[in-house]
Design a protein around this motif. Structure first.
Motif, mmCIF file in Angstrom:
data_model
loop_
_atom_site.group_PDB
_atom_site.id
_atom_site.type_symbol
_atom_site.label_atom_id
_atom_site.label_comp_id
_atom_site.label_asym_id
_atom_site.label_seq_id
_atom_site.Cartn_x
_atom_site.Cartn_y
_atom_site.Cartn_z
ATOM 1 N N ASP A 132 -9.150 -4.805 0.672
ATOM 2 C CA ASP A 132 -8.777 -6.108 0.119
ATOM 3 C C ASP A 132 -7.851 -5.891 -1.066
ATOM 4 O O ASP A 132 -8.286 -5.681 -2.193
ATOM 5 C CB ASP A 132 -10.042 -6.865 -0.312
ATOM 6 N N ASP A 179 -11.020 -3.718 6.346
ATOM 7 C CA ASP A 179 -9.704 -3.537 5.729
ATOM 8 C C ASP A 179 -9.814 -3.605 4.211
ATOM 9 O O ASP A 179 -10.625 -4.368 3.656
ATOM 10 C CB ASP A 179 -8.734 -4.621 6.203
ATOM 11 N N ALA A 197 -13.655 -3.374 0.516
ATOM 12 C CA ALA A 197 -13.287 -3.974 1.792
ATOM 13 C C ALA A 197 -13.227 -5.496 1.684
ATOM 14 O O ALA A 197 -13.972 -6.117 0.927
ATOM 15 C CB ALA A 197 -14.278 -3.572 2.876
ATOM 16 N N LYS A 198 -12.355 -6.069 2.474
ATOM 17 C CA LYS A 198 -12.239 -7.520 2.567
ATOM 18 C C LYS A 198 -13.403 -8.030 3.405
ATOM 19 O O LYS A 198 -13.579 -7.628 4.553
ATOM 20 C CB LYS A 198 -10.906 -7.884 3.213
ATOM 21 N N ARG A 221 -8.965 2.482 6.319
ATOM 22 C CA ARG A 221 -9.876 1.398 6.017
ATOM 23 C C ARG A 221 -10.982 1.863 5.086
ATOM 24 O O ARG A 221 -11.127 3.055 4.799
ATOM 25 C CB ARG A 221 -10.463 0.836 7.311
ATOM 26 N N THR A 279 -13.384 -8.952 7.137
ATOM 27 C CA THR A 279 -12.925 -7.949 8.106
ATOM 28 C C THR A 279 -13.968 -6.874 8.382
ATOM 29 O O THR A 279 -13.756 -6.030 9.251
ATOM 30 C CB THR A 279 -11.654 -7.246 7.599
ATOM 31 N N THR A 299 -11.453 6.800 7.027
ATOM 32 C CA THR A 299 -11.709 5.818 5.977
ATOM 33 C C THR A 299 -11.399 6.453 4.625
ATOM 34 O O THR A 299 -11.006 7.615 4.544
ATOM 35 C CB THR A 299 -13.155 5.314 6.022
ATOM 36 N N PRO A 348 1.493 -4.510 4.790
ATOM 37 C CA PRO A 348 0.706 -4.768 6.003
ATOM 38 C C PRO A 348 0.931 -6.152 6.589
ATOM 39 O O PRO A 348 0.660 -6.376 7.772
ATOM 40 C CB PRO A 348 -0.740 -4.606 5.516
ATOM 41 N N ARG A 354 0.859 -1.189 0.000
ATOM 42 C CA ARG A 354 0.000 0.000 0.000
ATOM 43 C C ARG A 354 0.893 1.236 0.000
ATOM 44 O O ARG A 354 1.845 1.318 0.783
ATOM 45 C CB ARG A 354 -0.894 0.026 1.236
ATOM 46 N N THR A 366 -2.774 2.980 5.939
ATOM 47 C CA THR A 366 -3.480 1.986 6.757
ATOM 48 C C THR A 366 -4.963 2.292 6.902
ATOM 49 O O THR A 366 -5.660 1.632 7.677
ATOM 50 C CB THR A 366 -2.840 1.901 8.158
#
Length: 992
Positions: A537, A535, A504-505, A468, A508, A251, A26, A9, A466
């Motif tokens: 993806d 998180d 998003a994953k 989200r 998570t 976010t 990560p 990332r 980091t």
């Protein structure tokens, strides 16, 4: 050939002075190196794309990373908020506002509550046209396309290309879509204009939503070009991955969406720094800490809680003095950074900032050959270890004599900012991040320790990397065939799915916020707000891999944005609109026992009214703005003591009746005054004075608004008929002492052409029932005029000196804030309402749940609170859970015992007041939401309610259907001291 695994990332933070970058893996975040593969800090360029390109290219070169390994690029920026903070005319466009409001809100025009300089810079034109909805979804009036075309022509003739369309209750307008229709009419006539519809920017709260939309529209042209330049840089680097922009809540938002809603990124810079700081100190600091992010232009200070998340702002947030209804991290920004300009003024004072050379630091700073003394020049001069620029360029004879004072000013600015953000005098760890952290001292008053972690200079970029992914659903749903719980489950699933669609994953994703808000006076309809976060993806291939460049780009026009300098005067002094008052020495203006209300008095009374509203009564903020406008246009507000009434005087009464949700959205028109006019025309008499129906909430100011209005011009009595707020108008003290109706005839008006009289009834309860039945058909908010009572009866029935009490409470809050002692605000309020015998802190804590339901037009519910000590430490000396049942207003305060039993700590008619632990302001029941830190006060009610069985039957637990609850007084009532009596004459000097 196997596909390269994308697991890296990139985070980039583009500040006003520096562009910071980091490449993060990560999967290695628990290692000593935190998974940081590469990082870089460079000066922000005039065209931000060059700085991004340079930062990423340099990191690729240093780490031998291939572009195919990159899963995403996330960019955070302070560009947009800096433009507003600096009030930069080069980056802020003029805005025209088209209100779809019919006859409402005209007493509170756009930008009425803005700092004067910013309003002058941004607001170019506004108009009121037909349109708007009621809370029930029915039309106030249809939009008139001819009106809109006429206004569009005027706006076009003025050359204003940023336009806001704001309609009453637009967030619930799913049928008529008035804002969308009006915007389409404007675009047809004026296609080159940017039209922002308010419902896409923010939610319920008319003024706050409009303010946010205006800021968004003003920054839009600059934001579009800036974000386009970001994406251009990514394309030139041949990165085939999504480009995100960080939002206020930490976010991420796709760049194409951010270019339309740049305001959602306004506070992303400090939020990124706080999240980056949490990442860097994971498993090392396990207590709350203050994060101080010193950039090139501003310093941002926020509190990172022990759980690793930033403390959230109050229900309403201010952006450079402008009130909006966004919820984001509670951050204070001051004009201190590496590029801050240092000046010596004619009066001998030395200032640092708030204006800055920004990204032009390498050109304008003295150490780089420029001629503008900056904070960086002084910092380099002070620290010989810093390898920045050419120290020999600094004229030592000029800077040397200022160096010690510079260091003292910077230290003082940081300590004041930290102290302001604290809720206690206790020391707290301070974590310094940002490129400008080098100018901060190693010790600060108020800090238990000062920490500068490794990679702190790029903490903001780490926070961006980091960040989200979120999915938010804000919708109106029917609860006719499903329970609210079941509907919430369905909406939560949609929010989770939206987060997944946004990248998003799946495994998570969690729901982190949910709110259920029944809509008053609308059967089986509720507003549901759910936010899900997960998180990113980075293994997904379903997202478009190529950067989606923003439409309507004009990259050739991405020139350097040069700040328009206003003057050489001190910007702080120049921007001061009202001289700061010395709260402790201030005396109100009493003339012949008439209290002439000033704007300072009004501000304090407004604060006090909402606290006395016990959660209900609606926010008085909009009413305060309207009354302030009346005063600024020559109206005189006079308050008199009830003791000075003559027995044969006639005392009128008026107020709003209806839902607090409506009053915060459908701002008052002429319905209040119309109801008075219609009543006294019918009665063929005129009142000598006016009194508020209730002191709590917005109605606490209505007496003064009516008295100061041109048609009345009469004084307002220092008292009211409740001493607080109650849900219904028959819960008043005159009804305690007189069983037959005392306020007939009475009149209600909806402000939109409907007038209703009640001339006979058997009781005030019957009057209330009749008016309430009509209320839902009249828009759920009306102006009510109640028949006058005599001065003799007023003196017998009134709850005395409640305007004085509001003033004293508001002054206590203002004083606590000015001294940065919000931790003592509850004790200050208790002192003003009679001391420990008359009031007490029931508990302190955090809201952990809210349940609401609608019964016969009133919102019933419970708010659940987890006890905490709010000192900023990580622990909680107080333990346990509490709850407050409410019916518009707070009814009970209950402690849940460990054995499952419940203990009632306070009940009506005593006042259960909830205040925000961060600023001392009241929190109303519509504003209850998860995470708010609060203090709950209990205040003993007037003996008018507690001295007779009838008073307790009407205003006590039985008045709310709680026959099983026995009222137990919190303490002893003490009559509020009259401001008129205290300040009306000098005390007589007695000689021995």
């Amino acid at each position: 050939m196997a596909r390269t695994v994308r697991n890296l990332r990139i985070g980039v933070d583009v500040g006003g002075t520096n562009t910071d970058g980091v490449i993060l893996d990560p999967t290695r975040s628990s290692e000593p190196g935190r998974g940081i593969v590469a990082w870089h800090k460079a000066s922000t360029t005039g065209n931000p794309s060059n700085g991004i390109n340079n930062a990423i290219t340099k990191m690729f070169s240093n780490s031998k990373i291939h572009p195919d390994e990159v899963a995403s690029v996330t960019i955070g920026t302070t560009h947009f908020i800096n433009a507003v903070v600096e009030r930069d005319a080069a980056r802020l466009a003029k805005v025209a506002v088209v209100r779809l409001c019919g006859p409402f809100s005209k007493g509170v025009p756009p930008c009425i509550d803005w700092p004067a300089k910013l309003r002058e810079l941004i607001l170019g034109y506004y108009c009121f046209v037909d349109g708007g909805l009621g809370v029930d979804g029915n039309l106030i009036s249809e939009i008139d396309e001819d009106q809109i075309r006429e206004q569009a022509k005027i706006i076009k003739s003025k050359g204003i290309k940023s336009i806001v369309v704001n309609s009453v209750f637009s967030p619930i307008d799913v049928l008529y879509k008035q804002e969308e229709s009006a915007a389409e009419v404007i675009r047809e006539l004026y296609p080159e204009a940017d039209v922002v519809i308010s419902k896409e920017v923010a939610n319920l709260g008319f003024l706050e939503r409009e303010n946010a939309a205006i800021l968004n529209a003003s920054i839009l042209p600059f934001a579009r070009r800036t974000i386009a330049s970001f994406q251009s840089a990514i394309s030139r680097l041949k990165l085939q991955c999504p480009v995100f922009i960080t939002q206020n809540d930490g976010t991420i938002l796709l760049a194409s969406a951010a270019s339309k809603l740049p305001i959602r990124t306004f506070s992303s810079g400090p939020t990124n720094s706080m999240r980056g700081a949490a990442f860097l100190t994971q498993n090392e600091i396990n207590e709350a800490m203050m994060i101080v992010d010193i950039g090139g232009t501003t310093t941002d200070v926020g509190l990172l809680l022990a759980n690793g998340f930033p403390r959230q702002a109050a229900a309403f947030s201010e952006i450079s003095g402008v009130r909006t209804n966004f919820s984001y991290s509670d951050v204070r920004s001051i004009g201190l950074g590496g590029g801050s300009i240092v000046r010596r003024w004619e009066d001998g004072s030395l200032t640092v900032g708030p204006d800055s050379v920004g990204y032009q630091l390498p050109e304008k700073a003295v150490i780089f050959g420029g001629d503008v003394p900056t904070a960086t020049d002084y910092t380099v001069l002070d620290d010989s270890k810093l390898d920045i620029g050419d120290r020999s360029r600094v004229p030592r004879d000029v800077l040397d004599k200022n160096l010690s004072e510079f260091k003292a000013v910077v230290k003082n600015m940081l300590e004041r900012a930290i102290d302001t953000m604290k809720t206690s005098a206790d020391d707290i760890p301070v974590l310094l991040v940002g490129g400008g952290a080098i100018m901060a001292p190693d010790e600060l008053v108020g800090a238990s320790k000062v920490v500068k972690p490794e990679w702190s200079g790029v903490a903001n970029a780490i926070g961006a990397a980091t960040a989200r992914v979120s999915g938010i659903i804000d919708t109106i749903e029917s609860t006719d065939t499903m329970t609210p719980t079941r509907v919430m489950e369905e909406v939560s699933k949609r929010a989770i799915q939206k987060a997944i669609e946004n990248g998003a994953k799946a495994e998570t994703v969690q729901v982190v916020e949910m709110d259920h808000l029944p809509l008053q006076y609308i059967a089986n309809k509720s507003r549901f707000v759910v936010k899900a976060v997960g998180d990113f993806d980075f293994t997904r291939e379903t997202l478009s891999e190529a950067p989606n460049l923003v439409g309507r780009l004009e990259l050739d026009d991405m020139t350097e944005f040069k700040k328009v300098s206003s003057s050489t005067k001190d910007p702080y002094k120049e921007d001061s609109e009202v001289d700061e008052v010395d709260i402790q020495s201030y005396k109100p203006n009493i003339q012949a026992r008439d209290w002439i209300i000033s704007e300072i008095d009004l501000a304090w009374i407004t604060t006090g009214c909402y606290i006395l509203g016990t959660g209900g009564g609606g926010s008085p903020y909009g009413h305060m703005l309207r009354l302030r406008e009346i005063m600024r246009n020559g109206g005189i507000v006079r308050v008199i003591s009830p003791d000075d009434l003559k027995d044969d005087d006639l005392v009128g009464c008026g107020g709003g009746k209806g839902s607090p949700t409506v009053s915060m959205e459908k701002l008052a028109g002429d319905e209040m005054m119309q109801s008075q006019t219609e009543l006294y025309k019918y009665m063929k008499v005129k009142p000598n004075a006016v009194i508020a129906l209730e002191i709590g909430g917005g109605n606490g100011l209505q007496g003064m608004i009516l008295g100061a209005s041109t048609n009345m011009n009469i004084p307002t009595v220092d008292g009211d008929w409740m001493g607080r707020a109650y849900p219904v108008a028959w819960q008043t003290t005159p009804v305690i002492f007189e069983k037959k109706p005392v306020f007939l005839p009475s009149t209600i008006c909806d402000g939109n052409g409907s007038v209703m009289f009640m001339t006979q009834a058997k009781s005030e309860l019957m009057v209330e029932r009749a008016f309430r039945a009509a209320l839902s058909q009249m828009g759920s908010h009306v102006g009510c005029a109640k028949g006058p009572v005599t001065g003799k009866n007023t003196k017998s029935w009134v709850v005395e000196h409640t305007i004085s009490l509001s003033w004293r409470i508001g002054r206590a809050v203002a004083l606590s804030r000015s001294l940065n002692r919000i931790d003592n605000v509850a004790e200050s309020i208790i002192s003003e309402v009679g001391g420990d015998e008359s009031a007490k802190v029931l508990f302190r804590g955090k809201i952990v749940g809210v349940e609401r339901t609608l019964r016969i037009g009133h919102v019933y519910g419970e708010v659940m609170i987890e006890a905490m000590n709010l000192s900023g430490e990580n622990g909680s000396n107080s333990k346990g859970r509490y709850k407050i049942p409410f019916k518009n207003e707070n009814i009970l305060a209950i402690r849940e015992e460990e054995d499952g039993s419940e203990t009632i700590l306070a009940s009506v008619p005593d006042l259960i007041c909830v205040i925000d632990a961060q600023n001392g302001e009241a929190i109303g029941t519509p504003e209850y939401r998860y995470g708010l830190l609060l203090i709950v006060l209990g205040i003993v009610a007037s003996e008018k309610w507690t001295s007779t069985p009838r008073g307790l039957e009407i205003g006590g637990p039985k008045g709310f259907g709680l026959d099983e609850v026995e009222y137990k007084a919190l303490g002893k009532f003490r009559k509020p001291q009259s401001v008129i009596d205290e300040y009306g004459s000098e005390p007589e000097i007695l000689l021995a």
